[in-house]
Write a protein that holds these residues in place. Structure first.
Motif, PDB file in Angstrom:
ATOM      1  N   VAL A 150       0.848  -1.198   0.000  1.00  0.00           N
ATOM      2  CA  VAL A 150       0.000   0.000   0.000  1.00  0.00           C
ATOM      3  C   VAL A 150       0.880   1.244   0.000  1.00  0.00           C
ATOM      4  CG1 VAL A 150      -1.632   1.369   1.362  1.00  0.00           C
ATOM      5  CG2 VAL A 150      -2.011  -1.090   1.063  1.00  0.00           C
ATOM      6  N   PHE A 151       1.897   1.229   0.856  1.00  0.00           N
ATOM      7  CA  PHE A 151       2.801   2.376   0.900  1.00  0.00           C
ATOM      8  C   PHE A 151       3.515   2.561  -0.433  1.00  0.00           C
ATOM      9  CE2 PHE A 151       6.778   4.560   1.536  1.00  0.00           C
ATOM     10  CZ  PHE A 151       6.426   5.606   2.394  1.00  0.00           C
ATOM     11  N   ARG A 152       3.970   1.451  -1.033  1.00  0.00           N
ATOM     12  CA  ARG A 152       4.716   1.569  -2.295  1.00  0.00           C
ATOM     13  C   ARG A 152       3.830   2.084  -3.418  1.00  0.00           C
ATOM     14  NH1 ARG A 152       7.125   3.304  -5.525  1.00  0.00           N
ATOM     15  NH2 ARG A 152       8.951   2.578  -6.702  1.00  0.00           N
ATOM     16  N   LEU A 153       2.563   1.678  -3.439  1.00  0.00           N
ATOM     17  CA  LEU A 153       1.646   2.202  -4.449  1.00  0.00           C
ATOM     18  C   LEU A 153       1.451   3.707  -4.270  1.00  0.00           C
ATOM     19  CD1 LEU A 153      -1.027  -0.641  -4.566  1.00  0.00           C
ATOM     20  CD2 LEU A 153       0.608  -0.051  -6.367  1.00  0.00           C
ATOM     21  N   TRP A 154       1.291   4.103  -3.018  1.00  0.00           N
ATOM     22  CA  TRP A 154       1.175   5.540  -2.741  1.00  0.00           C
ATOM     23  C   TRP A 154       2.457   6.263  -3.121  1.00  0.00           C
ATOM     24  CZ3 TRP A 154      -1.641   9.678  -1.751  1.00  0.00           C
ATOM     25  CH2 TRP A 154      -1.036  10.782  -1.166  1.00  0.00           C
ATOM     26  N   TRP A 155       3.597   5.671  -2.770  1.00  0.00           N
ATOM     27  CA  TRP A 155       4.884   6.293  -3.038  1.00  0.00           C
ATOM     28  C   TRP A 155       5.157   6.382  -4.534  1.00  0.00           C
ATOM     29  CZ3 TRP A 155       6.569   9.205   0.445  1.00  0.00           C
ATOM     30  CH2 TRP A 155       7.892   9.656   0.488  1.00  0.00           C
TER      31      TRP A 155
END
Length: 223
Positions: free
Chosen positions: A55-60
């Motif tokens: 989730v964080f990587r998609l946001w990032w």
């Protein structure tokens, strides 16, 4: 002369969140691999942590540092094919970030990990004693099918990891580029614009999203 010196100097390329997510995924995929069927509690925890990281990587990939954004490194079919025709040359390419093939392999890994952990959320063992937190949403037969696909997709993840390692070795021995060092230090020599870090609010939003999504899913979508 000045240009050659500049190009040989290591410059900021990968920001800290990108590197932390990368190495944390390495560790957690290994943990999930070796705990499946052995320590299901730890297996579940590692799965939830992987969800949070993804989730964080998609946001990032949308709001992170400049070189971590999908728009920065994903290329179209034409440019990807052009790169494939020249990738065997020994002369090192010193562009910033992922090459076109590496970029698509990153996206493929993210997608397959999402599929992998997603199936695990719905999976049940043959006795129905160990089940994912969302298995109650489907019938037992569908849950068992999810478990079988969960195992199958992990084989695909393993294949992608093997290709990733092979690519690192190719760059190390043939193109004389140390990609591992760059993912540790965040720096390497390259041409083009250096990393533009993200704003502090992007870190905070990504962290909150990752924790909330992982926690909510671990609770079976229940408060």
């Amino acid at each position: 002369m000045a240009s050659d010196i500049t190009q040989s100097m290591a410059r900021p390329l990968w920001d800290l969140p990108t590197r932390l997510v990368h190495w944390a995924l390495v560790v957690l995929v290994l943990v999930s691999w070796f705990t499946g069927g052995e320590n299901m509690q730890l297996h579940r925890w590692s799965g939830y942590a992987i969800i949070g990281l993804l989730v964080f990587r998609l946001w990032w990939g949308v709001a992170g540092g400049s070189t971590a954004r999908f728009a920065h490194f994903l290329r179209g079919p034409g440019e990807t094919l052009a790169y494939l025709r020249t990738m065997g040359r020994r002369a090192p390419s010193q562009g910033a970030g992922h090459n076109p093939v590496g970029a698509w392999s990153v996206l493929a890994m993210i997608v397959m990990l999402l599929v992998q952990v997603g199936l695990g959320l719905f999976a049940s063992d043959i006795d129905g004693l160990e089940s994912g937190p969302l298995s109650y949403l489907i019938d037992f037969d569908a849950s068992r099918q999810a478990a079988e696909l969960h195992e199958l997709t992990f084989r695909i993840v393993q294949a992608l990891v093997a290709l990733h390692i092979a690519a690192i070795a190719f760059y190390w021995f043939w193109k004389r580029q140390n990609l591992i060092g760059a993912m540790i230090t965040g720096k390497r020599p390259f041409q083009g614009e250096a990393l533009r870090p993200a704003k502090l609010w992007s870190y905070l939003v990504g962290l909150v999203l990752a924790v909330l999504v992982a926690w909510f899913i671990s609770k079976g979508l229940k408060f």
